[in-house]
Design an enzyme around this catalytic site. Structure first.
Site: not given
Ligand code: SF4
Length: 381
Positions: A36, A42, A119, A137, A208
């Site tokens: 960490e 980095t 953190y 972070d 995502c």
């Molecule tokens: Fe990030 Fe896109 Fe997921 Fe929203 S949908 S958290 S902007 S990657």
């Protein structure tokens, strides 16, 4: 969506998508802590070989506490922000002294260690001890502000405090799920999402796991979050460096024990401005009058935070019988390899490699006049 559902989605995603990183194969708090600290400022791919070498040479708190400072700095050489390495060793010594070498479990005790902020304490407590401690972070800030389309500067207290509360709710919700390693998984999922999907520019929203819950995406305003203040303009800095040789040896010095790059090695160098006159004169003032005519050799450009640094490197042979000005010592190329240099000056050492060093300025690479022991690091600034 409530925190429990969000936590579940994130943990499921992490179980499938997490990168296989060496520090993720251990729950040893020492290894987690070192990773960490190295990862601050980095990139992961840079840190991997450093972490592996560090753990081989200093495998536990006791080894780090006992190590010579030179060894610690050498293991850190090239990672920058050397204060982190010093703090690691100071903390290891404190753990040996106050906790008999056992890494403390309580978040307040972890945060009391030198160089450990909220953190890092949260990361170690959650990843190594599976405690419901939040982390926040840059990556996590980006994910959370986009998910909630949260308005405001995340460095300012109102939004920062709110983000800590959201992070706490999420990790607590994960803990309440009762899965093994839930707190560790949830916090690492948030970090991982920010590192590989919710990127600063060009977030990969189609990949995502929480895209259907993301308010920034729903508004088409992913790039507007987080709302960070404009960066200060870059500041140019100009330095003169002198690589002074005597036979096969090079004049080097250790930086002061306080300040930037404390305790690291360097060739004599100085920051210059318009009022400092011609560069050859600067070289002579820096090392003394005993040098032959210095010749411009190389220009190194690099950046540290907002500083855009140009280091103009001169080479010169030392002709006088006495020593150059200031503290320092003569070292062969082989000896330079064993010292911890600042990143820019390590580039100089590499460039001085056998072919270069055997050039006009040096007559013999591996032999030369005997040297006196080098002076101790300077305490001035
Ligand atoms: Fe990030 Fe896109 Fe997921 Fe929203 S949908 S958290 S902007 S990657």
């Amino acid at each position: 969506m409530n925190s429990a559902d969000l936590a579940r989605i994130l943990m499921d995603w992490f179980a499938l998508q997490a990168r296989d990183l060496p520090w993720r194969r251990t729950s040893d708090p020492y290894g987690v802590w070192v990773s960490e600290v190295m990862l601050q400022q980095t990139q992961v791919r840079t840190v991997i070989p450093y972490w592996e070498r560090w753990m081989r040479e200093l495998p536990d708190v006791e080894a780090l506490a006992r190590a010579e400072e030179d060894q610690v700095l050498k293991l850190w050489e090239g990672l920058g922000y050397y204060r982190r390495a010093r703090h690691l060793q100071a903390a290891a010594r404190l753990i040996v002294e106050r906790h008999r070498g056992r890494f403390p479990r309580r978040p307040a005790e972890i945060q009391a260690l030198p160089g450990v902020g909220r953190y890092t304490a949260g990361a170690v407590a959650s990843i190594a001890f599976n405690q419901p401690e939040p982390i926040l972070d840059g990556n996590v800030v980006r994910v959370l502000t986009r998910l909630g389309a949260l308005v405001g500067d995340p460095r300012g207290a109102p939004l920062r405090d709110r983000l800590w509360r959201i992070a706490k709710h999420l990790v607590q919700a994960a803990a309440d799920e009762g899965r093994p390693e839930a707190c560790s998984q949830l916090n690492q999922a948030l970090m991982e999402l920010g590192a590989i999907v919710c990127l600063p520019s060009g977030p990969q929203c189609e990949l995502c796991p929480v895209r259907t819950h993301c308010r920034a995406r729903a508004k088409g305003r992913q790039q507007d979050f987080p709302m960070l203040p404009a960066r200060p303009p870059p500041v140019p800095v100009r330095m003169i460096v002198v690589v002074l040789t005597r036979g096969a040896r090079f004049w080097v010095r250790r930086r002061p024990l306080e300040g930037v790059n404390a305790g690291l090695w360097e060739f004599p160098s100085v920051e210059v401005g318009a009022a400092d006159g011609d560069e050859v004169g600067v070289c002579r003032r820096l090392t003394g009058a005993g040098m032959a005519q210095p010749t411009a050799w190389w220009e190194i450009r690099h950046a540290i935070t907002r500083f855009r640094i140009t280091q103009k490197v001169y080479r010169a042979e030392w002709r006088a019988a006495d020593r150059p000005a200031g503290q320092g010592c003569w070292r062969t190329l082989t000896q330079l390899e064993d010292l911890a240099f600042t990143a820019a000056h390590r580039r100089i050492v590499r460039r001085l490699g056998p072919a270069s060093a055997a050039g006009a300025l040096s007559t013999s690479l591996r032999s030369g006049p005997a040297t006196k022991p080098c002076s101790k690091p300077r305490r001035d600034t």
